[in-house]
Design a protein around this motif. Structure first.
Motif, mmCIF file in Angstrom:
data_model
loop_
_atom_site.group_PDB
_atom_site.id
_atom_site.type_symbol
_atom_site.label_atom_id
_atom_site.label_comp_id
_atom_site.label_asym_id
_atom_site.label_seq_id
_atom_site.Cartn_x
_atom_site.Cartn_y
_atom_site.Cartn_z
ATOM 1 N N SER A 13 17.322 -35.658 4.318
ATOM 2 C CA SER A 13 17.788 -35.228 2.962
ATOM 3 C C SER A 13 18.820 -36.078 2.601
ATOM 4 C CB SER A 13 18.163 -33.842 2.935
ATOM 5 O OG SER A 13 17.038 -32.919 3.059
ATOM 6 N N GLN A 92 27.448 -36.458 -0.190
ATOM 7 C CA GLN A 92 26.096 -36.540 0.303
ATOM 8 C C GLN A 92 25.796 -35.736 1.402
ATOM 9 O OE1 GLN A 92 25.643 -40.793 1.833
ATOM 10 N NE2 GLN A 92 23.416 -40.428 1.574
ATOM 11 N N ARG A 95 25.411 -32.113 -0.238
ATOM 12 C CA ARG A 95 24.117 -31.916 -0.908
ATOM 13 C C ARG A 95 22.961 -31.850 0.196
ATOM 14 N NH1 ARG A 95 24.070 -36.362 -4.444
ATOM 15 N NH2 ARG A 95 24.858 -34.949 -6.073
ATOM 16 N N SER A 99 21.125 -28.305 0.231
ATOM 17 C CA SER A 99 19.565 -28.446 -0.297
ATOM 18 C C SER A 99 18.551 -28.145 0.711
ATOM 19 C CB SER A 99 19.332 -29.820 -0.896
ATOM 20 O OG SER A 99 19.275 -30.767 0.081
ATOM 21 N N ARG A 114 24.758 -18.879 -5.076
ATOM 22 C CA ARG A 114 25.374 -19.920 -6.415
ATOM 23 C C ARG A 114 26.074 -18.842 -7.448
ATOM 24 N NH1 ARG A 114 20.560 -24.090 -7.708
ATOM 25 N NH2 ARG A 114 22.458 -24.664 -8.970
ATOM 26 N N ALA A 122 26.590 -26.966 -8.831
ATOM 27 C CA ALA A 122 25.276 -26.994 -8.980
ATOM 28 C C ALA A 122 24.626 -28.373 -8.429
ATOM 29 C CB ALA A 122 24.823 -26.746 -10.408
ATOM 30 N N PRO A 123 25.069 -29.513 -8.617
ATOM 31 C CA PRO A 123 24.494 -30.854 -8.131
ATOM 32 C C PRO A 123 24.327 -30.620 -6.370
ATOM 33 C CG PRO A 123 26.235 -31.354 -9.406
ATOM 34 C CD PRO A 123 26.524 -29.708 -9.512
ATOM 35 N N PHE A 125 23.055 -28.493 -4.557
ATOM 36 C CA PHE A 125 21.843 -27.631 -4.379
ATOM 37 C C PHE A 125 20.500 -28.688 -4.972
ATOM 38 C CE2 PHE A 125 24.871 -24.635 -4.352
ATOM 39 C CZ PHE A 125 24.567 -23.943 -3.380
ATOM 40 N N GLU A 126 20.694 -29.856 -5.222
ATOM 41 C CA GLU A 126 19.725 -30.490 -5.653
ATOM 42 C C GLU A 126 19.037 -31.564 -4.706
ATOM 43 O OE1 GLU A 126 21.568 -32.768 -8.907
ATOM 44 O OE2 GLU A 126 21.390 -31.057 -10.321
#
Length: 126
Positions: A13, A92, A95, A99, A114, A122-123, A125-126
């Motif tokens: 990821s 990075q 995330r 994620s 969340r 929020a970003p 978890f993308e």
């Protein structure tokens, strides 16, 4: 889920490819995340994770982080991770960890997690 499977997924990821570094990044992100959580949330989340991931969430010393600034969170992660990690690397890694975690725990638990984080997170978890 086994921890080695989690670390392999973190690497895929966009997290650190080296297992030791992926372990460090995962533990660091979870420890800093755990400082933001209140009530039973750290225990609820930890219960769905491999044992190696539980302690970082639960080691919180009672001082809750209350800032709403994602940049401050990323600076702390970078500082705690070390290895010359800067805020962009921390973004990075965070995330990749979060994620990946979202793919391994229940959707309800991710929603609970969340709900305790500022919208600016929020970003991650993308």
């Amino acid at each position: 889920m086994r921890y080695d499977e989690f670390l392999a997924a973190v690497a895929k990821s966009g997290g650190p490819a080296d297992r030791e570094h992926a372990d460090e990044a995962t533990r660091t992100v979870l420890a800093d995340l755990g400082k933001r959580l209140v009530g039973n949330e750290p225990r609820d989340l930890a219960a769905q994770l491999p044992s190696e991931m539980q302690q970082p969430l639960l080691q919180h010393d009672g001082e809750q982080e209350t800032d709403d600034d994602l940049d401050a969170f990323l600076r702390r992660v970078a500082e705690h991770e070390g290895r010359g990690c800067g805020p962009e690397d921390a973004l990075q890694h965070a995330r990749a960890v979060l994620s990946t975690m979202a793919g391994f725990v229940s959707a309800g638990e991710i929603a609970d997690l969340r709900s305790q984080l500022p919208a600016g997170f929020a970003p991650l978890f993308e």
